[in-house]
Scaffold this active site. Structure first.
Site, PDB file in Angstrom:
ATOM      1  N   TYR A  47      -1.635   0.245  10.329  1.00  0.00           N
ATOM      2  CA  TYR A  47      -1.903  -0.474   9.079  1.00  0.00           C
ATOM      3  C   TYR A  47      -0.691  -0.380   8.146  1.00  0.00           C
ATOM      4  O   TYR A  47      -0.197  -1.390   7.630  1.00  0.00           O
ATOM      5  CB  TYR A  47      -3.155   0.091   8.398  1.00  0.00           C
ATOM      6  CG  TYR A  47      -3.318  -0.369   6.981  1.00  0.00           C
ATOM      7  CD1 TYR A  47      -3.539  -1.713   6.688  1.00  0.00           C
ATOM      8  CD2 TYR A  47      -3.222   0.531   5.908  1.00  0.00           C
ATOM      9  CE1 TYR A  47      -3.666  -2.148   5.374  1.00  0.00           C
ATOM     10  CE2 TYR A  47      -3.353   0.096   4.602  1.00  0.00           C
ATOM     11  CZ  TYR A  47      -3.569  -1.236   4.340  1.00  0.00           C
ATOM     12  OH  TYR A  47      -3.680  -1.667   3.042  1.00  0.00           O
ATOM     13  N   THR A  71       0.814  -1.218   0.000  1.00  0.00           N
ATOM     14  CA  THR A  71       0.000   0.000   0.000  1.00  0.00           C
ATOM     15  C   THR A  71       0.845   1.264   0.000  1.00  0.00           C
ATOM     16  O   THR A  71       1.969   1.269   0.518  1.00  0.00           O
ATOM     17  CB  THR A  71      -0.904   0.010   1.260  1.00  0.00           C
ATOM     18  OG1 THR A  71      -1.518   1.300   1.390  1.00  0.00           O
ATOM     19  CG2 THR A  71      -0.116  -0.230   2.530  1.00  0.00           C
TER      20      THR A  71
END
Ligand code: UFG
Length: 335
Positions: free
Chosen positions: A148, A124
């Site tokens: 995250y 990501t």
């Protein structure tokens, strides 16, 4: 279809029942592979598994993993299974590290034990945190600003070390903002709760009196709203096939950004959605959402030069395919 899939080369797709994973299974099947989905169905859907078998299992269950590796001789693994909500990761970091980091470690150990040596990992743009400059290249500092992003960066590091020590061949793909749906309408985004801009906008546009909340209009951008780089889910999946071929051919560890290189502000996305939906939805302005960087735009030059990858779909296609998917889902739910 079953006849031909019996001949096809199996690929393990962890998280194959999810949004991006299910589009990947479709493309793998079309490319002649048998996508075997391994998914705990915590956020994925049974209906999304349409192109190969489903093994209902959790990456934290090493026995279930070992069992899957003993049933098929996988040519490669594609790993999408992760918790992916930034806000939730701030509240429950331990869940993110257990699921995303320990889960990936278990997968790497199972691959090593089974002698499976090719991996494509779903990473990501969150690994960059607040970027020092845009567009963001892969070499830019990786300083996540939430658990995250850290969990994905830690997983990347573990994969790199497996490549060094055990001849794993791997590609980590850092997605910017995935959007859109299968142009044939067979799968699409279905998160509950939904946190992403485009599905929230389309839901609001197709609901009586629906309005979308815009988080922050005081960012240092041209119109004050956040800028993101949106990339169609089908383009993302095409890049996975190219990255898999590249990693297998070249060996070692590879990182690629996947984005279009073009940024759109929330207000610009809203204007395009309104053009498609008869002037809807209405918008309500709210304070900034915690943890949102002002601008995230990829430099996808490496993917272009090394993989020959370039997005085929633009923002209008993402909105159009997502709207068709969303409308069909709403019709199904109403009937
Ligand atoms: N936004 C709104 N209203 C909404 C939803 C989002 O204004 O209802 C705004 C957000 O504040 C942000 C932009 O729209 O400025 C895009 O938000 P998304 O939630 O659609 O996507 P993010 O950029 O937050 O998240 C994406 C991925 C994450 C990843 C992150 C990296 O979905 O997995 O990029 O920063 F971690």
């Amino acid at each position: 279809m079953i006849e031909s899939s019996l001949q096809a080369t199996p690929v393990l797709v962890c998280g194959g029942a999810g949004y991006i994973g299910s589009h990947m299974c479709k493309q793998l099947a079309h490319a002649g592979y048998l996508p075997v989905t391994f998914d705990n169905l915590s956020t994925g859907h049974r209906w999304a598994v349409q192109w190969g078998p489903l093994v209902e299992g959790d990456l934290l269950d090493t026995h279930a993993l070992r069992d899957a590796f003993s049933r098929w001789s996988f040519a490669a693994v594609m790993h999408f299974a992760a918790l992916s909500q930034v806000g939730q990761s701030m509240a429950e970091p331990e869940r993110y590290f257990r699921n995303n980091v320990t889960g990936t470690l278990n997968l790497l150990e199972a691959m090593q034990a089974a002698g499976v040596q090719a991996l494509v990992f779903s990473s990501t743009a969150a690994v960059y945190g607040n970027p020092a400059s845009v567009p963001i290249s892969e070499d830019q500092a990786q300083q996540p600003i939430n658990p995250y992003g850290w969990s994905k960066l830690m997983a990347e590091r573990m994969i790199a070390e497996q490549c060094r020590a055990h001849e794993l061949r791997a590609a980590c793909l850092r997605y910017f903002n995935a959007a859109g749906a299968d142009p044939e309408g067979q799968t699409g985004e279905a998160h509950e709760p939904e946190t992403h801009l485009i599905p929230n906008m389309l839901r609001a546009a197709t609901t009586t009196d629906g309005e979308v909340t815009v988080f922050g209009n005081d960012y240092p951008t041209s119109d004050g709203t956040c800028v993101r780089d949106y990339v169609h889910v089908d383009d993302l999946c095409r890049a996975h096939l190219l990255a898999l071929e590249h990693a297998r051919r070249a060996g070692g560890f590879h990182v690629f950004n996947l984005g279009s290189g073009q940024g759109y502000s929330v207000a610009e996305v809203l204007a395009q959605a309104r053009a498609l939906c008869n002037g809807r939805p209405a918008a309500r302005y709210a304070p900034r959402r915690a943890g949102d960087p002002a601008v995230l735009v990829a430099s996808a030059r490496r993917a272009q030069q090394v993989l020959g990858w370039q997005p085929r779909y633009g923002l209008g296609d993402m909105l159009r395919t997502a709207l068709a998917w969303h409308t069909a889902q709403a019709d199904r739910a109403a009937n």
